[in-house]
Design a protein around this motif. Structure first.
Motif: not given
Length: 381
Positions: A56, A59-60, A122, A124-129, A179
């Motif tokens: 986490e 990613l943050q 992660n 896709s999660r990074i791209r969306e955020a 992504d």
């Protein structure tokens, strides 16, 4: 490498930031992140929790870099730049004075850069955020020469063995998905040029072995579609110009690399490019530069004032933001470098080095934001 006329200059960072969190927990989480332990133990196991905290945090921080405007962020680097790679190797043993080779050095079977793996899992999660079409990532690896200085006994074969292992690490780290993709791979050689090293004497086996190690690891990165970078702190030893498949060279703000006529000759002759270093990142130097603007005093007085400023920052009596360079100065440096070498030879810009020396995480992010603004203004003009 794209034709310079077909691209717009982009920003990237070098990687390190002030520690934002418990370094013990982050290191513990990194150590097991690519192992099977998180899959074999329950979610409440302390090491599994540390692994999740590490993921986490990576990613943050990566998202924070994107939100600061960095076009191609480096993976967040909190750990020691040499130790994190030495821990991936077999055939070596650590002692009080340094590392010793016990047998031929090789990469541990499960070894990978956990920070890169966290980003890969992660994407896709990074791209969306971040609300981007695709995420571009920069990966850095400590080079074989700098890693070699951690060993008690050094010879030409050490460069070869370290180079082989680093080439394997790089091969495992480069990925592409819908992504995200690893677009840049940097090899950090901050020690090069600072030592009087007989291993690097002209015509020596060591010099040739190091050159071959560099060529091999750059070849691996290039064969997987990534652009390659050498991050240097000193460019007095010009061996790096002879590295095939090396695209981009960078050094510190005031390095002769950015003012030398030789640089103009070499980038054309060797078909290489420059990353414009436009921001000083040693915070002591930022403080001293500001003091010199405001005061006229001897070196000893500045050393005393430097200590006073740090004490004031630590007590909350001084704002570290006051010592940051502004975007106008960064833009001026960028313009000067582009005018000297041509826009087609300067595809990237960013800080001269990592921001580990900054007094706070927020201060480091503000520096990245100012760099990004300077690059954006340049693009718009």
């Amino acid at each position: 490498m794209e034709d310079g006329k077909g691209r717009r200059i982009k920003s990237y960072d070098v990687g390190s930031l002030p520690i934002d969190g418990n370094i013990g927990t982050l290191s513990e989480g990194a150590a097991i992140f690519t192992s099977l332990l998180p899959f074999l133990r329950g979610a409440d196991h302390p090491k599994v929790q540390a692994s999740r905290v590490f993921e986490e945090k990576i990613l943050q921080v990566f998202l924070d870099k994107l939100r600061a405007g960095v076009d191609i962020p480096n993976y967040p680097q909190f750990r020691d730049m040499s130790l994190m790679f030495l821990e991936m190797l077999e055939g070596i043993e650590r002692s009080e004075t340094g590392y010793n080779r016990m047998r031929r050095i090789s990469l541990k079977p499960e070894a990978a850069i956990p920070e890169v793996e966290a980003l890969r899992r992660n994407g896709s999660r990074i791209r969306e955020a971040a609300e981007r079409d695709r995420i571009r990532i920069k990966v850095c690896a400590t080079g074989p020469y700098t890693l070699s200085t951690s060993f008690n006994r050094r010879d030409a074969s050490l460069f070869t063995e370290l180079g082989d292992s680093l080439a394997e690490i790089v091969s495992k780290s480069i990925f592409r998905s819908k992504d995200a993709e690893v677009a840049l791979v940097a090899f950090d050689e901050p020690v090069l040029g600072f030592l009087s090293d007989p291993l690097l004497d002209f015509g020596s086996d060591g010099r040739e072995a190091l050159l071959k190690a560099w060529r091999d690891i750059c070849h691996v990165a290039a064969s997987k579609g990534a652009e390659t970078i050498f991050h240097l702190h000193n460019t007095s030893d010009d061996l790096f110009w002879s590295v095939h498949n090396l695209n981009i060279v960078e050094s510190h703000v005031n390095d002769p690399l950015y003012s030398s006529e030789k640089t103009k000759k070499m980038i054309e002759e060797k078909d290489k490019f420059l990353k414009a270093s436009i921001s000083v990142t040693i915070f002591d130097n930022l403080i001293i530069n500001r003091l010199q603007e405001e005061e006229s005093a001897g070196v000893g007085i500045f050393e005393e004032r430097l200590a006073q400023v740090w004490r004031a920052i630590q007590r909350g009596e001084a704002d570290p933001m006051d010592f940051l360079e502004d975007s106008d100065l960064m833009l001026k440096r960028l313009v000067q470098i582009v005018e000297s070498f041509g826009e087609e030879r300067v595809p990237y810009a960013g800080p001269e080095c990592g921001l580990r020396s900054f007094p706070s995480y927020g201060c480091a992010l503000e520096c990245l934001a100012r760099i990004s603004r300077a690059v954006k203004v340049f693009r718009e003009k």
